[in-house]
Design an enzyme around this catalytic site. Structure first.
Site, PDB file in Angstrom:
ATOM      1  N   SER A   1       0.900  -1.335   0.080  1.00 51.23           N
ATOM      2  CA  SER A   1       0.025   0.017   0.075  1.00 51.23           C
ATOM      3  C   SER A   1       0.776   1.346   0.023  1.00 51.23           C
ATOM      4  O   SER A   1       0.199   2.224  -0.432  1.00 51.23           O
ATOM      5  CB  SER A   1      -0.973   0.106   1.262  1.00 51.23           C
ATOM      6  OG  SER A   1      -0.138   0.393   2.444  1.00 51.23           O
TER       7      SER A   1
ATOM      8  N   LYS B   1       1.191   4.270   7.046  1.00 55.77           N
ATOM      9  CA  LYS B   1       0.524   5.384   6.218  1.00 55.77           C
ATOM     10  C   LYS B   1       1.121   6.650   6.119  1.00 55.77           C
ATOM     11  O   LYS B   1       1.561   6.830   7.106  1.00 55.77           O
ATOM     12  CB  LYS B   1      -1.026   5.514   6.131  1.00 55.77           C
ATOM     13  CG  LYS B   1      -1.703   4.147   5.829  1.00 55.77           C
ATOM     14  CD  LYS B   1      -2.134   3.702   4.417  1.00 55.77           C
ATOM     15  CE  LYS B   1      -2.643   2.313   4.254  1.00 55.77           C
ATOM     16  NZ  LYS B   1      -1.882   1.075   4.689  1.00 55.77           N
TER      17      LYS B   1
END
Lengths: 143, 419
Positions: A64, A101
């Site tokens: 991701s 993230k």
């Protein structure tokens, strides 16, 4: 009466090896011209770990964050002492799971931004069980 | 001024750092071999789970109350502890590591404002850097920091985890609040005798006369009394006092009747003692070996025996210690008994570098470099990869640890995985 002082000898039980090994330099000849310029060898620990009490390692699972250079199986160096601010890459604990993230602090709240078009940004709300665990400072890749 | 920094429910908190999903879950930590409860989170305490509860008896209780159970993960707790202690050294050069989860510090500020602020800084830094919550007690003496720490722990909302005793008024109020049984250094026996004298609180204790305390108890209690009065008598003790004896005693995971099984266990325990000796640079002169039958089985329960061996020379060699320990088992072993527990204790310790040389019996000089090589390899490749031949090679990890979490900070292949 005179008592003669006794001298004790401890037997040398060491077996001879035939030759004697010197592990230090032989004390003659010229000193090394580099001796005065000695420096510590480069250390990756010193380079990657600025605060050893607050530093932890973790491994990436998934892609991701591939756009930021974090690939599956890469090693993350995480420093918990760094304040989480806009644009930093953070290891977070979100609703029962660890995730890495990019932090985005916008006027409408905090967002967790993946760096892969296949993934959607996540808005953190008061409904979420959310902790910023630490800030990623380095990525180590095995080639 | 002194400070006492104590980690809240340390073992449970360490587990929570790496498994934050259990932040509000009741947690119980089990002893070696998953025997009994040795640590609890606040939630587990509230449920009435007692300290020392045998795990097998409380299985149902854990389930009914959704208590998350962990085997003790000492590599993790040890590493987290050393992080905390090293952060504390940033606040003061004088730190006494009192136990795995608490430390005394000498503070050199006198302004009252600063002390409170300093306490908050310590607490916040430890919390942010390691994820571990602490309480900080600050006071003019060590015994009083114990009390101020307790107040900080008991009233988290009012104190924010920091309590400073910096006035006579606060000191007296705190002493009156503290029951005599909760005073640092007052054991059960002493507590009984004091209660007979109608001494109920720490304050009552300080009202006794010095002479009476010294005559009826000892100088230790008198020093404690002075410390509670705010007169510094107890000072920081040296870090890492060298242990005077080292023990490895464990229950087996099964009962054993065969002498060879027992010898293998005892060899492993003896090897562990020898390793610990080498770690602290000590040699031992005396070896104690214990053997015990199964307490829950009629014919075996009364069997309990031990033997003491005076070694011919001081040693920390695994080979020598294991050799004597397994020989001892031959004298202790009786047929027909189901054995459940054994132990090896080494004592009469001396520093390795100045042990007396015995003219007639001394260690084979080859042992020392061999032991160093074994220790280096085991440190590098993890626990117990290299063993002596009388240890069982098939059984790599004998301790029962069914609920063990990962060694997140000491083994590369066990670090956190992040999506």
């Amino acid at each position: 009466m005179i008592t003669e002082a006794l001298t004790f000898f401890t037997p040398d039980t060491q077996e001879s090896e035939g030759a004697i090994f010197f592990d230090t330099g032989i004390p003659c000849g010229f000193p090394s011209p580099a001796d005065d310029f000695k420096q510590d060898r480069i250390s990756l620990d010193r380079e990657l770990i600025k605060n050893k009490e607050a530093t932890f390692f973790a491994r990436v699972s998934g892609q991701s964050m591939i756009g930021a250079g974090l690939d599956d199986n890469d090693l993350l160096v995480i420093d918990r002492s760094i304040a989480p601010t806009h644009n930093k890459i953070a290891v977070c604990f979100l609703d029962g799971e660890f995730t890495v993230k990019r932090l985005r602090v916008e006027s409408d709240g905090v967002w967790l931004q993946p760096e892969n078009p296949d993934y959607q940004p996540i808005q953190v709300t008061s409904e979420n069980n959310f902790v910023i665990w630490g800030i990623v400072t380095n990525v180590v890749k095995k080639l | 001024m002194f400070a006492l920094v104590d980690c809240n429910n340390f073992y449970a908190s360490c587990e929570r750092v790496f498994q934050p999903q259990f932040r509000n879950t009741p947690i119980a930590i089990l002893s070696n071999n998953d025997g009994c409860v040795i640590a609890r989170s606040d939630e587990a305490k509230k449920l009435g789970l007692p300290m020392g509860a045998p795990a097998f008896k409380y299985k149902q209780f854990f389930k009914e109350n959704s208590i998350e159970v962990f085997s003790s993960n000492y590599p993790l707790y040890g590493d987290m502890s050393s992080r905390v202690m090293s952060i504390l050294r940033q606040f003061s050069p004088d730190v006494e590591v009192y136990s795995i989860d608490e430390a005394f510090l000498v503070l050199n500020t006198i302004e009252n404002d600063n002390l409170n602020k300093l306490g908050h800084e310590m607490r916040n830094r430890i919390l942010q850097w390691t994820g571990l919550p602490t309480c900080v007690g600050i006071a003019p003496t060590k015994a009083l920091t114990k009390i101020s720490n307790k107040i900080a722990r008991k009233f988290p909302k009012e104190t924010g985890g920091i309590f400073v005793i910096n006035s006579e008024e606060k000191r007296i109020k705190a002493l009156k609040w503290t029951k005599i049984k909760d005073v640092w250094g007052i054991g059960r026996q002493l507590q009984k005798r004091l209660t007979q004298q109608n001494i109920k609180t720490a304050y009552d204790f300080t009202q006794l006369s010095d002479a009476w305390v010294k005559n009826n108890f000892s100088i230790t209690e008198l020093n404690l009394k002075k410390d509670l009065e705010g007169i510094t008598t107890l000072t920081l003790e040296d870090d890492h006092p060298v242990k005077k004896s080292i023990a490895t005693t464990r229950s087996f995971e099964n009962t054993y009747t065969d002498i060879n099984d027992i010898k293998e266990r005892v060899a492993t325990f003896a090897n562990s003692c020898a390793e610990k000796l080498r770690k602290q640079n000590s040699n031992c002169n005396i070896l104690l070996v214990l053997l015990q039958g199964n307490r829950f089985e009629e014919t075996s329960q009364s069997y309990k025996n031990s033997t003491t061996i005076v070694l011919p020379h001081s040693t920390n060699s695994s080979l020598t210690i294991v050799n004597y320990a397994t020989k001892a088992i031959e004298t202790l072993y009786k047929k027909g008994i189901k054995y459940k527990r054994a132990g090896v204790i080494v004592t009469e310790l001396v520093p390795t570098d100045n042990h007396q040389l015995d003219m007639f019996a001394r260690e084979n000089p080859k042992h020392q470099p061999l032991m160093k090589a074994i220790d280096d390899l085991n440190n590098k490749y993890g626990d117990q990869k290299l063993k002596l031949a009388n240890q069982d090679l098939g059984k790599t990890w004998k301790m029962r640890q069914e609920h063990l979490s990962k060694q997140y900070t000491t083994q590369f292949n066990e670090i956190l995985i992040i999506k």
